[in-house]
Scaffold this motif. Structure first.
Motif, short mmCIF file in Angstrom:
data_model
loop_
_atom_site.label_atom_id
_atom_site.label_comp_id
_atom_site.label_asym_id
_atom_site.label_seq_id
_atom_site.Cartn_x
_atom_site.Cartn_y
_atom_site.Cartn_z
N GLY A 31 19.64 32.80 25.10
CA GLY A 31 19.86 32.70 26.28
C GLY A 31 19.21 31.43 26.92
N GLY A 32 18.59 30.69 25.53
CA GLY A 32 17.44 29.49 25.62
C GLY A 32 16.29 29.80 26.72
N GLN A 33 15.86 28.37 27.33
CA GLN A 33 14.63 28.46 28.07
C GLN A 33 14.95 28.86 29.35
OE1 GLN A 33 11.30 28.29 27.24
NE2 GLN A 33 11.99 27.85 24.83
N ALA A 34 16.48 29.06 29.31
CA ALA A 34 16.61 29.34 31.22
C ALA A 34 16.47 30.67 31.25
CB ALA A 34 18.54 29.33 31.37
N ALA A 35 16.84 31.67 30.32
CA ALA A 35 16.95 33.06 30.14
C ALA A 35 15.27 33.60 29.71
CB ALA A 35 17.30 34.20 29.25
N ARG A 36 14.50 32.78 29.24
CA ARG A 36 13.33 33.28 29.23
C ARG A 36 12.72 32.75 30.44
NH1 ARG A 36 8.64 29.90 25.72
NH2 ARG A 36 7.01 31.05 26.17
N HIS A 37 12.81 31.96 31.48
CA HIS A 37 12.25 31.64 32.31
C HIS A 37 12.47 33.16 33.07
CE1 HIS A 37 11.37 29.23 36.73
NE2 HIS A 37 12.54 30.43 36.88
N GLN A 38 14.03 33.40 33.22
CA GLN A 38 14.35 34.48 33.89
C GLN A 38 13.95 35.88 33.44
OE1 GLN A 38 16.22 34.65 36.84
NE2 GLN A 38 17.40 33.13 36.15
N ASP A 39 12.91 35.54 32.75
CA ASP A 39 12.20 37.01 31.65
C ASP A 39 10.90 36.67 32.80
OD1 ASP A 39 14.40 37.84 30.30
OD2 ASP A 39 13.18 36.83 28.98
N GLU A 40 10.02 35.92 32.74
CA GLU A 40 9.16 35.42 33.55
C GLU A 40 8.64 35.32 34.39
OE1 GLU A 40 7.05 32.80 29.63
OE2 GLU A 40 8.17 31.92 31.34
N THR A 41 9.71 35.61 35.39
CA THR A 41 9.92 35.73 36.83
C THR A 41 10.33 36.60 37.26
OG1 THR A 41 11.99 33.72 37.05
CG2 THR A 41 10.29 33.31 36.88
N TRP A 42 11.50 37.23 37.78
CA TRP A 42 12.14 38.18 38.06
C TRP A 42 10.98 40.07 38.32
CZ3 TRP A 42 12.95 42.41 35.24
CH2 TRP A 42 13.43 42.49 33.78
N PRO A 43 10.07 39.64 36.64
CA PRO A 43 9.63 41.06 37.07
C PRO A 43 8.66 40.98 38.09
CG PRO A 43 9.49 40.43 35.21
CD PRO A 43 10.27 39.23 35.72
N LEU A 44 7.72 39.93 38.88
CA LEU A 44 7.12 39.14 39.74
C LEU A 44 6.99 39.87 40.89
CD1 LEU A 44 6.12 36.24 38.65
CD2 LEU A 44 5.19 37.58 38.16
N GLU A 45 8.42 40.10 41.03
CA GLU A 45 9.46 40.63 42.47
C GLU A 45 8.79 42.20 42.39
OE1 GLU A 45 13.41 40.39 43.01
OE2 GLU A 45 13.22 38.61 42.02
N CYS A 46 8.54 43.07 42.07
CA CYS A 46 8.08 44.06 41.33
C CYS A 46 6.05 44.66 41.41
CB CYS A 46 8.20 45.06 40.50
SG CYS A 46 10.36 46.04 40.85
#
Length: 417
Positions: free
Chosen positions: A81-96
Motif C-alpha cells: 500500500g506504500g506511503q499512502a496506506a501508511r498515512h491512513q494508518d497514522e491518521t484514522w486512529p486519531l478519530e478515536c
C-alpha cells in the motif's frame, strides 16, 4: 532484496560495499514491481559498488521467482500500500483519540493485516526457488510477520534497528567501541527495555547505573521521555514505549502536525530525483532523514553470521520464544539477545522480568497472537478481538469504531473485506 525499489535500499547497498570482508556478496538481486523506482535505485546501487571497488553484480527484476532462484539469503523490506496506506494508518486512529502509528495500535494492526498474507506468499515462492535460504525480515510489524513466517515453517529471523541504535548511542556516551557494548535487551519488537548495559560481552560488567547517572538526561532527551521515568524503571525503554508511557501527549502532538508518512513521501520524491543523477555514486546525506539508522550494519552482521562467514556471535533478533520468557507461549516471537550462527539463532537466558515489564509484554504478545489470527483468517470479529486486546485501544466503543475504520480504509488490500 524484496522491496528493492525502496529509497532506503542505497543505505543497505552502502553497508554491503563497506563491510565486504564480513559478508562477501557475489550478486545482489533487487526485486520490485515498481519498474521506474527499481531502475533508479538499481542504477545507484551499481554506482555505489563501483565507487568502492566492490566486485558484486546488481540485478533488477520484477520476477520474484527468478530473483530468488539460488539465493543464500532473502531480505524482506516491502510496504503493502506504500506511503499512502501508511498515512491512513497514522491518521484514522486519531478519530478515536488513539495513537496513529504504523507498527503498533490500530494502525499497526492494519499494516499486519495487509502484510502477512503477502509475505507468506513470497516466502512460499522463496522456499521453492531457494529452499535453503534464510529469510531476514525487516518488514513491519516485524514481530507479527516473523511469527507468521516461523509458524509456516520458514527459516526466518526478524530484525529491527532499535537495539543497534541504542548500542551505538551508549558506546558514544561511554567512550568505547560499539562492539564492546552488550545489551540485555528484552521484550517484543517495538516493546523492549535495556535492563543492563554490559562491557565486553554477556557476562561483562553492567554499567547501566553509571550510564544513567552520568548521561541519563541525554538519553531521556533522545527518547523524549522524562528522566525520572528511567530512574524509576531502572532500565532504558525503547522510544516506542513512548506510545504507551505518554500516549495522550503523543496523540495531542499527532493532531497538530503532518503525518510521518507525508513527510517521508516528500523526502522520497527528493531522493528519487537525486538517484536519477548518473553522477551520484554514494548514498546522499538526505537519506539519513529516511529513518532506519544502522540497518545496513545490522543486516550485514546477521546475514554473515547465519551464512557462516563471520558476523558477531551475539545479536539482537526476533525469534521464537521457546521458554526464553516463561510467561509467554513457546511460539511467541520475542526480541532478545541470541547466539547466531550457521545453525540459526538461540536466545540467551533472560533473568526473571520485572512484573512492570512482564505484564505489558504479555498483553501485547496476546494482541499479536490475535492480530495474526485476523491476518490469516480475516473477518471483522477477529479484528475487533485484536483491538480489544491491545493496551493502546481496549475500550469497547473505540474498538468497534476502529474496526469499522480499519476495514473501510483497507478494503482493497483485504481479500475478505
Amino acid at each position: 532484496m524484496v522491496g528493492g525499489g525502496s529509497t532506503y535500499t542505497p543505505e543497505l547497498v552502502d553497508g554491503f560495499a563497506r563491510l565486504r570482508d564480513t559478508l562477501p556478496v557475489d550478486e545482489l538481486v533487487l526485486v520490485d514491481p515498481a519498474a521506474d523506482r527499481l531502475e533508479l535505485v538499481g542504477g545507484l546501487a551499481r554506482r555505489i559498488l563501483a565507487r568502492q571497488g566492490h566486485p558484486g553484480r546488481v540485478v533488477t527484476t520484477a520476477d520474484l521467482d527468478a530473483g530468488a532462484d539460488g539465493a543464500d539469503a532473502v531480505l524482506l523490506q516491502l510496504r503493502v500500500g506504500g506511503q499512502a496506506a501508511r498515512h491512513q494508518d497514522e491518521t484514522w486512529p486519531l478519530e478515536c483519540g488513539c495513537v496513529g502509528q504504523e507498527t503498533t495500535g490500530a494502525g499497526g494492526l492494519a499494516k499486519a493485516l495487509r502484510t502477512v498474507p503477502v509475505v507468506l506468499d513470497i516466502a512460499e515462492r522463496v522456499r521453492r526457488a531457494a529452499p535453503d535460504a534464510w529469510i531476514i525480515d525487516f518488514t513491519n510489524p516485524v514481530g507479527i510477520v516473523t511469527r507468521a513466517l516461523l509458524r509456516a515453517g520458514h527459516r526466518a529471523v526478524g530484525l529491527c534497528n532499535v537495539a543497534i541504535g541504542l548500542q551505538r548511542r551508549f558506546a558514544g556516551l561511554l567512550g568505547v567501541a560499539p562492539a564492546d557494548v552488550h545489551l540485555d535487551h528484552v521484550g517484543l519488537n517495538h516493546l523492549t527495555w535495556e535492563t543492563a548495559v554490559r562491557l565486553g560481552g554477556p557476562e561483562g560488567e553492567d554499567v547501566l547505573p553509571r550510564l544513567l547517572a552520568e548521561h541519563g538526561d541525554a538519553v531521556a532527551a533522545d527518547l523524549r521521555l522524562p528522566r525520572a521515568l528511567f530512574d524509576r524503571l531502572g532500565a532504558v525503554p525503547s522510544y516506542y514505549l513512548r506510545y504507551y508511557y505518554a500516549h495522550d501527549e503523543v496523540v495531542r502532538e499527532q493532531r497538530t502536525r503532518p503525518s510521518r508518512a507525508s513527510e517521508v513521501a516528500a523526502l522520497e520524491a527528493e531522493l528519487l530525483e537525486l538517484y536519477a543523477d548518473p553522477a551520484l555514486d554514494e548514498k546522499p546525506g538526505l537519506l539519513a532523514g529516511r529513518g532506519g539508522a544502522y540497518y545496513s550494519e545490522a543486516a550485514v552482521d546477521l546475514a554473515a553470521a547465519l551464512l557462516g562467514g563471520g558476523g558477531s556471535p551475539y545479536q539482537v533478533v526476533n525469534t521464537r520464544n521457546d521458554g526464553t520468557l516463561p510467561f509467554l507461549p513457546d511460539d511467541a516471537v520475542v526480541e532478545v539477545q541470541a547466539a547466531v550462527g550457521r545453525r540459526g539463532v538461540a536466545p540467551l537466558p533472560v533473568p526473571a522480568l520485572d512484573p512492570l515489564f512482564a505484564g505489558l509484554t504479555a498483553a501485547v504478545s496476546a494482541y499479536e497472537d490475535l492480530a495474526l489470527d485476523a491476518a490469516l483468517r480475516g473477518g471483522r470479529d477477529r479484528v475487533l478481538r485484536a483491538l480489544l486486546a491491545h493496551p493502546l485501544v481496549g475500550q469497547y466503543a473505540y474498538a468497534e469504531r476502529l474496526a469499522d475504520l480499519l476495514v473501510a480504509h483497507n478494503t482493497e488490500h483485504l481479500a475478505w473485506a
